[in-house]
Design an enzyme around this catalytic site. Structure first.
Site, PDB file in Angstrom:
ATOM      1  N   ALA A   1       3.378  -4.381  -6.259  1.00 14.62           N
ATOM      2  CA  ALA A   1       3.588  -2.937  -6.442  1.00 14.62           C
ATOM      3  C   ALA A   1       2.284  -2.238  -6.839  1.00 14.62           C
ATOM      4  O   ALA A   1       2.298  -1.280  -7.624  1.00 14.62           O
ATOM      5  CB  ALA A   1       4.692  -2.679  -7.474  1.00 14.62           C
TER       6      ALA A   1
ATOM      7  N   PRO B   1       2.352  -6.514  -2.717  1.00  9.55           N
ATOM      8  CA  PRO B   1       3.420  -7.397  -3.214  1.00  9.55           C
ATOM      9  C   PRO B   1       3.612  -7.327  -4.731  1.00  9.55           C
ATOM     10  O   PRO B   1       4.672  -7.707  -5.230  1.00  9.55           O
ATOM     11  CB  PRO B   1       2.955  -8.793  -2.782  1.00  9.55           C
TER      12      PRO B   1
ATOM     13  N   TYR C   1     -10.157   1.694   5.429  1.00  8.41           N
ATOM     14  CA  TYR C   1     -10.352   1.199   4.061  1.00  8.41           C
ATOM     15  C   TYR C   1     -11.757   1.530   3.545  1.00  8.41           C
ATOM     16  O   TYR C   1     -12.746   1.424   4.280  1.00  8.41           O
ATOM     17  CB  TYR C   1     -10.099  -0.310   3.990  1.00  8.41           C
TER      18      TYR C   1
HETATM   19  N1  NAP Z   1      -0.474  -1.245   5.959  1.00  8.64           N
HETATM   20  C1  NAP Z   1      -0.549  -0.403   4.947  1.00  8.64           C
HETATM   21  O1  NAP Z   1      -0.227   0.794   5.057  1.00  8.64           O
HETATM   22  C2  NAP Z   1      -1.043  -0.909   3.623  1.00  8.64           C
HETATM   23  C3  NAP Z   1      -0.932  -0.116   2.468  1.00  8.64           C
HETATM   24  C4  NAP Z   1      -1.408  -0.630   1.264  1.00  8.64           C
HETATM   25  C5  NAP Z   1      -1.939  -1.920   1.210  1.00  8.64           C
HETATM   26  N2  NAP Z   1      -2.052  -2.659   2.361  1.00  8.64           N
HETATM   27  C6  NAP Z   1      -2.628  -4.022   2.341  1.00  8.64           C
HETATM   28  O2  NAP Z   1      -2.014  -4.765   1.294  1.00  8.64           O
HETATM   29  C7  NAP Z   1      -3.038  -5.299   0.458  1.00  8.64           C
HETATM   30  C8  NAP Z   1      -2.507  -5.482  -0.930  1.00  8.64           C
HETATM   31  O3  NAP Z   1      -2.124  -4.212  -1.485  1.00  8.64           O
HETATM   32  P1  NAP Z   1      -2.364  -3.940  -3.017  1.00  8.64           P
HETATM   33  O4  NAP Z   1      -3.795  -4.035  -3.331  1.00  8.64           O
HETATM   34  O5  NAP Z   1      -1.635  -2.697  -3.383  1.00  8.64           O
HETATM   35  O6  NAP Z   1      -1.635  -5.262  -3.644  1.00  8.64           O
HETATM   36  P2  NAP Z   1      -1.021  -5.583  -5.057  1.00  8.64           P
HETATM   37  O7  NAP Z   1      -1.265  -7.031  -5.285  1.00  8.64           O
HETATM   38  O8  NAP Z   1       0.380  -5.098  -5.119  1.00  8.64           O
HETATM   39  O9  NAP Z   1      -1.859  -4.707  -6.093  1.00  8.64           O
HETATM   40  C9  NAP Z   1      -3.168  -5.030  -6.433  1.00  8.64           C
HETATM   41  C10 NAP Z   1      -3.502  -4.287  -7.714  1.00  8.64           C
HETATM   42  O10 NAP Z   1      -2.757  -4.868  -8.774  1.00  8.64           O
HETATM   43  C11 NAP Z   1      -3.655  -5.259  -9.782  1.00  8.64           C
HETATM   44  N3  NAP Z   1      -3.176  -6.519 -10.384  1.00  8.64           N
HETATM   45  C12 NAP Z   1      -3.034  -7.700  -9.772  1.00  8.64           C
HETATM   46  N4  NAP Z   1      -2.594  -8.639 -10.641  1.00  8.64           N
HETATM   47  C13 NAP Z   1      -2.476  -8.011 -11.821  1.00  8.64           C
HETATM   48  C14 NAP Z   1      -2.064  -8.431 -13.098  1.00  8.64           C
HETATM   49  N5  NAP Z   1      -1.679  -9.704 -13.333  1.00  8.64           N
HETATM   50  N6  NAP Z   1      -2.055  -7.525 -14.084  1.00  8.64           N
HETATM   51  C15 NAP Z   1      -2.419  -6.252 -13.848  1.00  8.64           C
HETATM   52  N7  NAP Z   1      -2.837  -5.774 -12.655  1.00  8.64           N
HETATM   53  C16 NAP Z   1      -2.849  -6.665 -11.634  1.00  8.64           C
HETATM   54  C17 NAP Z   1      -4.986  -5.472  -9.117  1.00  8.64           C
HETATM   55  O11 NAP Z   1      -6.048  -5.308 -10.042  1.00  8.64           O
HETATM   56  P3  NAP Z   1      -7.271  -6.389 -10.062  1.00  8.64           P
HETATM   57  O12 NAP Z   1      -8.059  -6.170  -8.803  1.00  8.64           O
HETATM   58  O13 NAP Z   1      -8.012  -6.024 -11.311  1.00  8.64           O
HETATM   59  O14 NAP Z   1      -6.663  -7.749 -10.140  1.00  8.64           O
HETATM   60  C18 NAP Z   1      -4.968  -4.388  -8.067  1.00  8.64           C
HETATM   61  O15 NAP Z   1      -5.392  -3.156  -8.611  1.00  8.64           O
HETATM   62  C19 NAP Z   1      -4.204  -4.296   0.619  1.00  8.64           C
HETATM   63  O16 NAP Z   1      -5.450  -4.849   0.265  1.00  8.64           O
HETATM   64  C20 NAP Z   1      -4.127  -4.013   2.096  1.00  8.64           C
HETATM   65  O17 NAP Z   1      -4.747  -5.069   2.806  1.00  8.64           O
HETATM   66  C21 NAP Z   1      -1.607  -2.185   3.562  1.00  8.64           C
END
Ligand code: NAP
Length: 302
Positions: free
Chosen positions: A215, A213, A55
């Site tokens: 997307a 979660p 990361y």
């Molecule tokens: N094992 C793997 O291969 C893998 C792959 C990917 C991710 N992960 C893990 O999963 C975690 C979560 O993944 P993710 O960050 O993709 O999660 P996510 O919650 O699906 O997406 C987060 C993104 O959505 C935006 N967002 C959240 N609420 C919003 C809203 N109400 N309106 C508009 N945009 C919104 C956030 O922006 P803001 O920051 O501005 O709120 C951020 O850019 C990662 O941090 C990592 O730990 C693991």
């Protein structure tokens, strides 16, 4: 405040929602900013923190270590989850020519040593192989994971992005069963409920972890037809769940699956973490869960 749910009889439980740090450095936070965010997570009951060696191009673990060090005792309130096994070229590694996976015992051991040094701790609660490495035998990977547990450098081992058969094969060689399979699961990506992954989790009494979660934010993109349909359906059912937002209903949808996935919150905004934890008290009614499925898929159940 969210509650811990007992899980995995062999080891321990995580908080029912996890905070993820993939995007942690995107908005250039100071160590104090990160420290504030971690402390707020603890106050909210989100004590499990997900990170990975890769990361921030191999910089997030160090940032977390620096931020935790600002509050003595903070680290002990957290369950640290890290992953390793993905190696990409870049300035951080000038001799590396091509991105690749490596889940050999030797590489996993070296990566964990590095993670412990950067995170400034002697053990992480959970260590995951980030992606299946097609070139390493399950015996080699299992030997590395078993040894790390024996040495006390990791409390428990698991995997990420493994198919059900890859999970079963590796698990057959583990001295302590794999703790989890961390996979992509959300309203715009439902594969784990039909590809055998979540069936296997229930069979093995393993709680999966759900990455992205929301997307990755696509759930709120008005250019996505599924997102537009979901916004409309969520607005229609919101009043039944105390005015819950689409985001809260999306977390609740993930957590409603009987395998009891741990959603990994990815936002960098504290107010959105505060909003997210309210989802853990939402109990979606059966027809509402399916209504969100139908809106996401754009078709009725077969
Ligand atoms: N094992 C793997 O291969 C893998 C792959 C990917 C991710 N992960 C893990 O999963 C975690 C979560 O993944 P993710 O960050 O993709 O999660 P996510 O919650 O699906 O997406 C987060 C993104 O959505 C935006 N967002 C959240 N609420 C919003 C809203 N109400 N309106 C508009 N945009 C919104 C956030 O922006 P803001 O920051 O501005 O709120 C951020 O850019 C990662 O941090 C990592 O730990 C693991």
């Amino acid at each position: 405040m969210i509650r811990d749910v007992p899980s995995h009889p062999q080891t321990f439980s995580l908080s029912s929602m996890v905070y993820g740090t993939w995007r942690l450095l995107d908005d250039g936070p100071s160590p104090q900013d990160i420290n504030r965010r971690l402390n707020r997570c603890v106050e909210l009951g989100v004590t499990a923190i997900d990170t990975a060696e890769i990361y921030g191009l191999y910089q997030v673990e160090e940032a977390l270590g620096n931020a935790m060090a600002l509050s003595p005792g903070l680290r002990n309130k957290l369950s640290l989850i890290t992953k390793a096994g993905i190696y990409v070229p870049g300035a951080h590694s000038p001799t590396r020519k091509v991105g690749h996976y490596d889940a050999t015992a030797a590489q996993l051991s070296a990566s964990v040593e590095r993670s412990l040094r950067l995170l400034r701790c002697e053990q992480v609660e959970l260590f995951l192989v980030h992606r299946p490495d097609w070139l390493t035998s399950i015996d080699d990977t299992a030997r590395g994971l078993n040894q790390l547990v024996q040495e006390g450098k990791i409390r428990s081992a698991g995997v990420s992005n493994y198919s059900a058969s890859q999970f079963a094969a590796l698990n057959s060689r583990m001295e302590v069963p794999l703790f989890t399979n961390q996979v992509e699961f959300h309203l715009l990506h439902m594969d784990p409920i039909v590809d055998g992954c979540f069936d296997q989790c229930q069979q093995e009494q393993v709680r999966p972890m759900a990455w992205s979660p929301l997307a990755g934010g696509r759930l709120f993109d008005p250019n996505e037809s599924a997102a537009r349909r979901l916004a409309e359906v969520a607005a229609g059912m919101s009043y039944r769940y105390g005015g819950a937002t689409l985001e809260q209903l999306a977390y609740a949808w993930v957590m409603s699956h009987p395998s009891r996935p741990y959603p990994i919150i990815g936002t960098n905004r504290i107010e959105r973490i505060e909003s997210a934890v309210k989802a853990s008290s939402i109990r979606l009614e059966r027809e509402d869960w399916y209504a969100l499925w139908v809106a996401a898929q754009g078709r009725h159940v077969p």
